[in-house]
Design a protein around this motif. Structure first.
Motif, PDB file in Angstrom:
ATOM      1  N   ARG A  76     -11.502  16.109 -22.201  1.00  0.00           N
ATOM      2  CA  ARG A  76     -10.616  15.593 -21.427  1.00  0.00           C
ATOM      3  C   ARG A  76     -10.555  16.329 -19.959  1.00  0.00           C
ATOM      4  NH1 ARG A  76      -5.721  16.540 -24.739  1.00  0.00           N
ATOM      5  NH2 ARG A  76      -7.027  15.605 -26.347  1.00  0.00           N
ATOM      6  N   VAL A  89      -9.050  11.016 -21.872  1.00  0.00           N
ATOM      7  CA  VAL A  89      -9.617  11.706 -23.006  1.00  0.00           C
ATOM      8  C   VAL A  89     -10.634  11.024 -23.554  1.00  0.00           C
ATOM      9  CG1 VAL A  89      -8.939  12.399 -25.567  1.00  0.00           C
ATOM     10  CG2 VAL A  89      -7.348  12.594 -23.764  1.00  0.00           C
ATOM     11  N   PHE A 110      -0.817  13.337 -21.697  1.00  0.00           N
ATOM     12  CA  PHE A 110      -1.751  13.672 -22.537  1.00  0.00           C
ATOM     13  C   PHE A 110      -1.250  13.499 -23.938  1.00  0.00           C
ATOM     14  CE2 PHE A 110      -4.220  16.043 -19.583  1.00  0.00           C
ATOM     15  CZ  PHE A 110      -5.699  15.589 -19.794  1.00  0.00           C
TER      16      PHE A 110
END
Length: 255
Positions: A76, A89, A110
């Motif tokens: 990531r 990711v 995220f």
């Protein structure tokens, strides 16, 4: 505006970091939006994507260039481009990428990517994404991306609880933030053009107003020429009649 922005990325083993760089911050109209664009891809092959309706620009083109630079190994990363941030990711050869308009909020994007990744894996497993052609999953999965994007944009910092916060802190520790300009090779730089709906609405209003003024000006101009032609035509008719009947019309009255 040009700022000298001493950006210091978080430490990660086996990575080197560039020194402070000059940061060019364009004047843009901000909104409460955090995530404005997201996609799922297999290397450079985009399987599904979604763009928030409040943002327009050429960032899909920029992401295509960025995808060619993302290594296919699991990991990531966060890349910074002007005041926009690209988070991604990669797991199992599938890349989940999101573009955010806030540099200092990594946890929400995220969390969004992890959620989308989980839903994608549940829906398609490991084999379907490896065989799918470009945009073959877009019609179905773009709706999922939209639903999750709306949720995370509205929930913001309240998107998760204390345990999830701890997990995200550990995740973000492993994220290296780089300037995306360092990734793009010379000759491949693409200017990022992102605008908000309210700016577009203002431009549309100005265009409509100027068009209305132009139409009014052209109407008066045409009316002026019509009046001139009518007056000139009347004068010609009067002059011709005067030559035939006399300007007091005595010859015509005699007949």
């Amino acid at each position: 505006f040009n700022f000298h922005f001493p950006f210091v990325p978080r430490r990660k083993r086996n990575h080197t970091y560039s020194p402070p760089f000059h940061f060019h911050l364009p004047l843009l109209i901000k909104s409460n939006m955090t995530i404005v664009y997201a996609l799922v891809s297999r290397q450079k092959t985009v399987l599904a994507e979604y763009t928030a309706t409040s943002a327009t620009g050429n960032f899909p083109t920029v992401t295509r260039v960025l995808l060619s630079k993302i290594p296919p190994v699991d990991g990531r990363m966060t890349y910074v481009y002007d005041e926009y941030v690209f988070h991604y990711v990669v797991e199992g050869g599938i890349c989940f990428l999101a573009m955010s308009d806030e540099q200092n909020r990594h946890r929400v994007p995220f969390a969004f990517l992890n959620d989308v990744q989980s839903l994608f894996a549940q829906k398609y497993g490991a084999d379907v994404p490896q065989r799918a052609i470009a945009f073959s999953l877009n019609e179905e999965f773009s709706k999922v991306i939209k639903e999750r994007m709306d949720y995370y944009n509205s929930a913001g910092s309240n998107v998760d609880g204390l345990s999830a916060v701890k997990n995200q802190i550990e995740d973000v520790k492993g994220v290296m933030v780089e300037n995306i300009e360092k990734v793009l090779e010379r000759g491949e730089k693409i200017e990022l053009l992102v605008d908000k709906t309210d700016r577009l609405n203002q431009q549309a209003f100005k265009f409509e107003s100027s068009s209305r003024n132009l139409r009014r000006s052209m109407w008066w101009k045409n009316a002026k020429w019509v009046a001139i032609y009518v007056i000139f035509g009347g004068f010609v008719v009067f002059f011709a009649a005067g030559m035939i009947c006399g300007f007091d019309f005595h010859r015509c009255r005699a007949h």
